[in-house]
Scaffold this active site. Structure first.
Site, short mmCIF file in Angstrom:
data_model
loop_
_atom_site.label_atom_id
_atom_site.label_comp_id
_atom_site.label_asym_id
_atom_site.label_seq_id
_atom_site.Cartn_x
_atom_site.Cartn_y
_atom_site.Cartn_z
N HIS A 143 9.14 8.44 -26.90
CA HIS A 143 8.00 9.25 -26.46
C HIS A 143 8.12 10.69 -26.94
O HIS A 143 7.15 11.27 -27.45
CB HIS A 143 7.91 9.21 -24.93
CG HIS A 143 6.89 10.14 -24.36
ND1 HIS A 143 5.53 9.94 -24.45
CD2 HIS A 143 7.05 11.33 -23.69
CE1 HIS A 143 4.89 10.93 -23.86
NE2 HIS A 143 5.78 11.79 -23.39
N LYS A 193 7.32 23.07 -15.05
CA LYS A 193 6.45 21.95 -14.70
C LYS A 193 6.07 21.99 -13.23
O LYS A 193 4.90 21.78 -12.87
CB LYS A 193 7.11 20.61 -15.04
CG LYS A 193 6.21 19.43 -14.68
CD LYS A 193 6.58 18.13 -15.34
CE LYS A 193 5.52 17.07 -15.04
NZ LYS A 193 5.81 15.77 -15.68
N ASN A 241 -0.39 18.63 -20.99
CA ASN A 241 -0.79 17.63 -21.99
C ASN A 241 -0.70 18.16 -23.42
O ASN A 241 -1.02 17.44 -24.37
CB ASN A 241 -2.22 17.17 -21.72
CG ASN A 241 -2.33 16.40 -20.42
OD1 ASN A 241 -1.45 15.62 -20.08
ND2 ASN A 241 -3.41 16.63 -19.68
N GLU A 263 -4.54 17.29 -11.71
CA GLU A 263 -4.94 17.51 -13.10
C GLU A 263 -6.44 17.72 -13.26
O GLU A 263 -7.09 17.11 -14.11
CB GLU A 263 -4.46 16.35 -13.98
CG GLU A 263 -4.40 16.70 -15.46
CD GLU A 263 -3.78 15.61 -16.31
OE1 GLU A 263 -4.49 15.03 -17.13
OE2 GLU A 263 -2.58 15.33 -16.13
N HIS A 322 0.11 16.01 -26.45
CA HIS A 322 0.02 14.61 -26.04
C HIS A 322 -1.23 13.90 -26.52
O HIS A 322 -1.24 12.67 -26.60
CB HIS A 322 0.12 14.50 -24.52
CG HIS A 322 1.50 14.70 -23.99
ND1 HIS A 322 2.21 15.87 -24.15
CD2 HIS A 322 2.32 13.87 -23.30
CE1 HIS A 322 3.39 15.76 -23.59
NE2 HIS A 322 3.49 14.55 -23.06
N ARG A 339 -3.23 21.98 -14.85
CA ARG A 339 -2.19 20.98 -15.12
C ARG A 339 -2.39 20.34 -16.50
O ARG A 339 -1.45 19.79 -17.08
CB ARG A 339 -2.18 19.90 -14.03
CG ARG A 339 -1.07 18.87 -14.23
CD ARG A 339 -0.82 17.99 -13.05
NE ARG A 339 0.22 17.00 -13.35
CZ ARG A 339 0.85 16.28 -12.43
NH1 ARG A 339 0.57 16.43 -11.16
NH2 ARG A 339 1.78 15.41 -12.79
N HIS A 341 0.25 10.77 -28.02
CA HIS A 341 0.02 9.44 -27.48
C HIS A 341 -0.61 8.52 -28.51
O HIS A 341 -0.33 7.31 -28.54
CB HIS A 341 -0.85 9.51 -26.22
CG HIS A 341 -0.10 9.83 -24.97
ND1 HIS A 341 -0.70 10.31 -23.84
CD2 HIS A 341 1.23 9.74 -24.67
CE1 HIS A 341 0.21 10.50 -22.89
NE2 HIS A 341 1.39 10.17 -23.38
N LYS A 393 3.27 11.69 -11.30
CA LYS A 393 2.52 10.70 -12.06
C LYS A 393 3.34 9.42 -12.20
O LYS A 393 4.53 9.46 -12.52
CB LYS A 393 2.19 11.22 -13.46
CG LYS A 393 1.05 12.22 -13.52
CD LYS A 393 0.73 12.56 -14.97
CE LYS A 393 -0.44 13.49 -15.10
NZ LYS A 393 -0.74 13.79 -16.52
N GLU A 416 9.77 17.65 -24.74
CA GLU A 416 9.00 18.06 -23.56
C GLU A 416 9.44 19.46 -23.10
O GLU A 416 8.62 20.26 -22.65
CB GLU A 416 9.16 17.05 -22.42
CG GLU A 416 8.52 15.70 -22.69
CD GLU A 416 7.00 15.71 -22.58
OE1 GLU A 416 6.42 16.76 -22.23
OE2 GLU A 416 6.39 14.66 -22.83
N ARG A 438 0.81 -1.22 0.00
CA ARG A 438 0.00 0.00 0.00
C ARG A 438 0.85 1.28 0.00
O ARG A 438 0.34 2.35 0.32
CB ARG A 438 -0.99 0.02 1.16
CG ARG A 438 -2.07 -1.06 1.07
CD ARG A 438 -3.23 -0.73 1.99
NE ARG A 438 -4.29 -1.72 1.84
CZ ARG A 438 -4.46 -2.74 2.69
NH1 ARG A 438 -3.65 -2.88 3.72
NH2 ARG A 438 -5.45 -3.59 2.50
#
Length: 353
Positions: free
Chosen positions: A253, A213, A231, A223, A234, A227, A238, A131, A173, A109
């Site tokens: 990426h 960032k 993206n 987000e 992206h 935030r 993506h 993330k 990025e 956990r």
């Protein structure tokens, strides 16, 4: 979500010793991939605080950012005696910090972890912001959690071990961060000579990029609003990345994000008035440095379906974009009809061909 500490290292040994000492732990583990185990682990293993660290090594590349690798890391932690009071150091690129962060967030956990990114992409993006996750069902980052590292140690000395392609992947990025921040930073990024890199200048640009960032994440850690600016590029990027995996021609990426920015800058131009001159300046830089991804009009339906699976979408079947009215003028939660999406694919093919 707790705030992580980002450290631009002047002395990696001293900074890592201090970071590890801030976590009371019974056992120490270090996660690498096969490449960083060879190239980077020897530099870290000789640091006194790491002498008893148990190494867990996974395969190289985004194809290994999957459930099988995650289960292997869980298994190794369990077999080697990790408890909820253990500490994990993720040493590697974005794949390692993403997967390692998710493993730490879910084992017992949640155990504490530190990121030591070794690629430009992980320094300015994956390792910062909290993330974590893995790819699943051929979709990028489909499963994951918000779980920030205790510390992120950024040592730009690792950048000298990278080839040009991996420098460019991370630089995409950074270019995104320039586009969502201010004209001066964006312009400086476009002027860096990618053939003869000034590493002192690159280190300064990295620090500025991380600050951009961090500032955005601090405003909106989960987000729900601004935030989403991160993206930019992206939604299409993506889709390109997933398409490349499906067709067994995987791409880095950052390259996919760069190509995605070409499309989303065009969409920004026609929907929110992004200036034509800045559009073409940015597209020129991307074309000169990143080449292009191959697809035809027969692939538009596939790409569009991949975009409809994007996590940023707020309604089923409706594709959500972050767009720009100008450099630094962000417009989140924008949509476009299917025919307009196909139009941006046309623009990409005509401009980048």
């Amino acid at each position: 979500m707790s705030k992580q500490e980002v450290i631009i290292c002047r002395n990696l040994e001293e900074d890592l010793e201090k970071a590890v000492s801030q976590h009371t732990h019974d056992r120490l583990f270090v996660l690498t991939d096969e490449h960083t185990a060879r190239c980077c682990l020897p530099l870290v293993a000789r640091i006194p605080c790491m002498k008893d660290a148990v190494c867990i090594c996974i395969g190289v590349g985004d194809v290994h950012k999957n459930l099988e690798s995650l289960a292997y890391v869980w298994g190794q932690l369990s077999e080697k005696g990790a408890t909820r009071h253990s500490l994990l150091v993720n040493l590697g690129g974005g794949m390692v910090t993403d997967l390692g962060g998710f493993a730490a967030a879910t084992f017992k956990r949640g155990i504490a972890y530190i990121n030591v990114p070794t690629t430009l992409l992980s320094m300015v993006d994956a390792a910062v912001g909290g993330k974590t996750g893995i790819n699943f069902n051929d979709l990028k980052n489909e499963v994951g959690a918000f779980a920030p590292a205790g510390q992120v140690l950024i040592d730009c000395g690792f950048l000298r071990t990278l080839d040009r392609e991996n420098i460019l992947s991370g630089y995409a990025e950074m270019l995104k961060h320039g586009l969502i921040s201010d004209t001066a930073h964006w312009s400086e990024l476009l002027s860096l000579d990618m053939e003869h890199i000034d590493y002192a200048l690159l280190q300064r640009l990295v620090a500025r990029s991380v600050q951009v960032k961090e500032d955005v994440v601090a405003q909106d850690p989960f987000e729900r609003g601004i935030r989403k600016a991160l993206n930019f590029g992206h939604t299409v990027g993506h889709a390109f990345e997933s398409f490349a995996m499906k067709t067994e021609h995987p791409v880095l990426h950052g390259y996919a994000v760069a190509w995605g920015m070409v499309c989303e800058l065009y969409l920004s131009h026609i929907q929110t008035g992004f200036p034509s001159d800045k559009l073409h300046q940015t597209v020129r830089f991307i074309k000169e440095n990143y080449g292009r991804i191959g697809f035809t009009c027969r692939d538009y339906d596939t790409l569009y379906e991949l975009m409809k699976h994007d996590k940023k979408n707020v309604a089923a079947g409706v594709v959500n974009f972050t767009l720009l009215a100008d450099v630094g003028d962000i417009r989140i939660n924008q949509t476009a009809p299917q025919e307009t999406v196909y139009e941006l694919f046309d623009f990409y093919s005509e401009t980048m061909g």
